[in-house]
Scaffold this motif. Structure first.
Motif, PDB file in Angstrom:
ATOM      1  N   GLY A 216       0.050  -1.152   0.094  1.00 33.03           N
ATOM      2  CA  GLY A 216      -0.396  -0.059  -0.299  1.00 33.03           C
ATOM      3  C   GLY A 216       1.122   1.623  -0.305  1.00 33.03           C
ATOM      4  N   GLN A 217       2.456   1.209   0.827  1.00 26.62           N
ATOM      5  CA  GLN A 217       2.770   2.510   0.543  1.00 26.62           C
ATOM      6  C   GLN A 217       3.227   2.241  -0.406  1.00 26.62           C
ATOM      7  OE1 GLN A 217       2.850   4.942   3.811  1.00 26.62           O
ATOM      8  NE2 GLN A 217       4.556   6.043   1.643  1.00 26.62           N
ATOM      9  N   LEU A 218       4.410   1.907  -0.734  1.00 28.87           N
ATOM     10  CA  LEU A 218       4.585   1.251  -1.926  1.00 28.87           C
ATOM     11  C   LEU A 218       3.868   1.922  -3.408  1.00 28.87           C
ATOM     12  CD1 LEU A 218       7.387   1.057  -3.840  1.00 28.87           C
ATOM     13  CD2 LEU A 218       6.803  -1.599  -3.888  1.00 28.87           C
ATOM     14  N   GLY A 219       2.849   1.798  -3.143  1.00 30.61           N
ATOM     15  CA  GLY A 219       2.443   1.982  -4.273  1.00 30.61           C
ATOM     16  C   GLY A 219       1.886   3.797  -3.957  1.00 30.61           C
ATOM     17  N   LEU A 220       1.815   3.915  -2.706  1.00 29.82           N
ATOM     18  CA  LEU A 220       1.399   5.929  -2.553  1.00 29.82           C
ATOM     19  C   LEU A 220       2.403   6.141  -3.120  1.00 29.82           C
ATOM     20  CD1 LEU A 220      -0.341   5.737   0.892  1.00 29.82           C
ATOM     21  CD2 LEU A 220      -1.164   6.649  -1.625  1.00 29.82           C
ATOM     22  N   ASN A 221       4.414   5.449  -2.936  1.00 33.90           N
ATOM     23  CA  ASN A 221       5.025   6.516  -3.235  1.00 33.90           C
ATOM     24  C   ASN A 221       5.325   5.913  -5.147  1.00 33.90           C
ATOM     25  OD1 ASN A 221       5.852   6.496  -0.554  1.00 33.90           O
ATOM     26  ND2 ASN A 221       6.992   4.609  -0.784  1.00 33.90           N
ATOM     27  N   LEU A 222       5.040   4.904  -5.338  1.00 34.71           N
ATOM     28  CA  LEU A 222       5.125   5.291  -7.085  1.00 34.71           C
ATOM     29  C   LEU A 222       3.700   6.354  -7.446  1.00 34.71           C
ATOM     30  CD1 LEU A 222       5.606   1.340  -7.038  1.00 34.71           C
ATOM     31  CD2 LEU A 222       6.719   3.328  -7.879  1.00 34.71           C
ATOM     32  N   GLY A 223       3.003   6.074  -7.206  1.00 34.50           N
ATOM     33  CA  GLY A 223       1.780   6.460  -7.846  1.00 34.50           C
ATOM     34  C   GLY A 223       0.921   5.971  -8.799  1.00 34.50           C
ATOM     35  N   ALA A 224      -0.278   6.612  -8.859  1.00 34.09           N
ATOM     36  CA  ALA A 224      -1.377   5.631  -9.648  1.00 34.09           C
ATOM     37  C   ALA A 224      -0.854   5.532 -11.330  1.00 34.09           C
ATOM     38  CB  ALA A 224      -2.827   6.563  -9.375  1.00 34.09           C
ATOM     39  N   ASP A 225      -0.255   6.995 -11.499  1.00 32.64           N
ATOM     40  CA  ASP A 225       0.362   6.498 -13.326  1.00 32.64           C
ATOM     41  C   ASP A 225       1.048   5.513 -13.247  1.00 32.64           C
ATOM     42  OD1 ASP A 225      -1.428   8.841 -13.657  1.00 32.64           O
ATOM     43  OD2 ASP A 225       0.257  10.165 -13.230  1.00 32.64           O
ATOM     44  N   ALA A 226       1.752   5.681 -12.204  1.00 28.75           N
ATOM     45  CA  ALA A 226       3.196   4.616 -12.540  1.00 28.75           C
ATOM     46  C   ALA A 226       2.144   3.462 -12.712  1.00 28.75           C
ATOM     47  CB  ALA A 226       4.607   4.034 -11.524  1.00 28.75           C
ATOM     48  N   LEU A 227       1.610   3.009 -11.425  1.00 30.23           N
ATOM     49  CA  LEU A 227       0.819   1.742 -11.779  1.00 30.23           C
ATOM     50  C   LEU A 227      -0.002   1.280 -12.781  1.00 30.23           C
ATOM     51  CD1 LEU A 227      -0.262   1.790  -7.718  1.00 30.23           C
ATOM     52  CD2 LEU A 227       1.934   0.550  -8.397  1.00 30.23           C
ATOM     53  N   ARG A 228      -0.570   2.802 -13.497  1.00 24.52           N
ATOM     54  CA  ARG A 228      -1.350   2.333 -14.261  1.00 24.52           C
ATOM     55  C   ARG A 228      -0.961   2.129 -15.736  1.00 24.52           C
ATOM     56  NH1 ARG A 228      -3.725   6.816 -14.263  1.00 24.52           N
ATOM     57  NH2 ARG A 228      -4.991   6.607 -13.129  1.00 24.52           N
TER      58      ARG A 228
END
Length: 487
Positions: free
Chosen positions: A283-295
């Motif tokens: 969850g914290q990793l997702g916040l660090n990376l950001g939605a754009d990187a995940l998408r």
């Protein structure tokens, strides 16, 4: 010519033009629609008055036509009907066709362009026209293993050859018997159709590729991990792993499965976080990376992209830009919120890692043969692009191998074979047990099979289910069958 005759001649000419235009419109422009109209009895009889080609799995026809003494001439029948129904579909005198019966209809009925010379030969020789045979990529032993291992539970199994994209197994349960819809007893067919459509378990839906998509749960952490590695992190990079993660801009708190602690220090390596499937860390990793990187990483794996195998596949999706805030980003990083997938998509993610980061196009049809068994068409494996670098693929392979060796996926261990996998337990609604997931490939050092399993609402274990307990043993059985079939 006097004025009345000129007027009469003009009216007659206009009528002839209108008549010719109307005939042309009906016979040329509307012809395809009229031919395909289910109410067109002559089209229906034409479809059934000559042998429809078989659908073949291995060396066995799982769908074939036999002559019968009625007005239709031939009856479609299905061997092991429920087992192969998600692939074959049905061919009905009332309700048309689905599955391969629909997607490959012109090949099966003999009207495809690729069969033109066969039709000309039949016309010259006076031989009765026949449809072509369609050979599927499914391996019987792998399909049976998936069918048996899933048992009476609701869910789906997909197995792929990561090197080519060939679909080795595609199981969806509950299933149905296509023979009930292929009958020429129209009253019985209507009754079967009404019963199937009234069934709340929706047996006509191919859960492997279509229908309602699923939250992937922790299997999506593979995508998050891939995005992290592509951004420059390594498996040994320490990341935050608190017991609880307060979500920004909200009062919600993200916890770990069973309220467990991931690390006594509040931090752990990326590899360890994946091995034990730590929610707060990802969850914290997702916040660090950001939605754009995940998408971006999800789309590289095939999310939000149309796909046909040739059956139409429901698109897997990641929340679109502008419709996801930081708390939702954290939840999306662990495969919750509005992230949705098909089992085929999860198998494709795993197969991509297994194939050095290349995303191979999945396909279900191996070849089409005419009546004398000459191959008239084959599917050539092709890449849909690179989703991750070779380095990232190798790192993920090592991390997923640890998941099975000493993490949440130990139930998928196979003696003498290194298996790389990932568990998932996906929450649905507050009053329903979670879906149980497992995805894997093997052998980890030279992959020949990738598999994804989803068991809806915990299957036989209900609220006690996890991906490691209920889905991993199913994947193990499928992998063993695939390795045995290819040894």
């Amino acid at each position: 010519m006097n004025t009345p005759l000129r007027r009469l001649a003009a009216v007659v000419i206009v009528m002839f033009v209108a008549l010719m235009g109307s005939a042309t419109w009906v016979q040329y422009v509307q012809a395809p629609a009229l031919n395909n109209d289910n109410r067109n009895v002559r089209t229906l009889y034409r479809e059934f008055d000559h042998p429809r080609g078989p659908i073949v799995v291995g060396d066995k026809a799982v769908a074939s036509s036999t002559p019968v003494d009625d007005s239709f001439g031939y009856l479609r029948s299905y061997a092991d009907g429920p087992t192969y129904a998600p692939a074959t579909g049905y061919f009905s005198v009332i309700y048309g066709a689905s599955g391969i019966e629909k997607a490959m209809n012109t090949e099966l009925n003999g009207t495809a362009d690729s069969l033109f010379y066969s039709r000309v030969r039949d016309l010259i020789t006076g031989k009765q026209p026949e449809g072509a045979s369609v050979e599927l990529t499914i391996v019987p032993a792998v399909q049976k293993a998936a069918w048996d291992a899933l048992g009476s539970q609701t869910g789906a199994v997909v197995a792929l050859d990561p090197r080519t994209g060939a679909i080795l197994a595609m199981v969806s349960k509950p299933s149905y018997d296509p023979n009930q819809l292929a009958s020429h007893d129209t009253a019985a067919v209507r009754q079967a159709w009404d019963t199937l459509n009234a069934d709340p378990t929706h047996p006509l839906v191919n859960r492997a590729i279509a229908g309602d998509t699923y939250p992937p749960g922790s299997t999506f952490k593979i995508v998050t991990a891939a995005a992290a590695l592509e951004s420059g992190l390594t498996p040994d990079t320490p990341i935050a792993a608190p017991d609880q993660l307060p979500l920004p801009q909200s009062s919600a708190v993200l916890g770990n499965y069973g309220g467990e602690s991931c690390s006594p220090t509040g931090a752990q390596t990326l590899a360890d976080a994946l091995r034990i499937s730590c929610n707060t860390a990802f969850g914290q990793l997702g916040l660090n990376l950001g939605a754009d990187a995940l998408r971006k990483q999800a789309e590289a794996f095939g999310f939000d992209t149309p796909l046909q195998i040739p059956l139409r596949v429901t698109q897997s999706r990641f929340p679109p830009d502008g419709q996801i805030d930081p708390p939702q980003t954290a939840m999306s990083a662990i495969g919750q919120y509005d992230v949705r997938v098909t089992p085929l998509q999860v198998a494709m993610i795993t197969a991509t890692i297994a194939d050095d980061g290349r995303r191979m196009a999945p396909y279900l049809v191996k070849a089409v043969r005419n009546q004398d068994l000459t191959v008239v068409d084959t599917t050539q494996p092709h890449s849909l692009g690179r989703a991750i670098s070779s380095r990232t693929a190798a790192q993920l392979t090592a991390m997923m191998t640890e998941v099975v060796q000493s993490g949440t996926g130990t139930a998928a261990q196979i003696p003498g074979v290194a298996v790389a996998g990932k568990t998932g337990t996906a929450q649905t609604t507050s009053d329903a047990p979670p879906h149980a997931w497992f995805t894997a490939f093997a052998p980890a050092d030279n992959p020949t099979v990738a598999v994804a399993v989803v068991v809806e609402h915990g299957g036989d274990l209900g609220n006690e289910a996890t991906g490691g307990r209920i889905a991993a043993p199913i994947a193990k059985a499928v992998i063993q069958a695939a390795l045995g079939a290819r040894s």
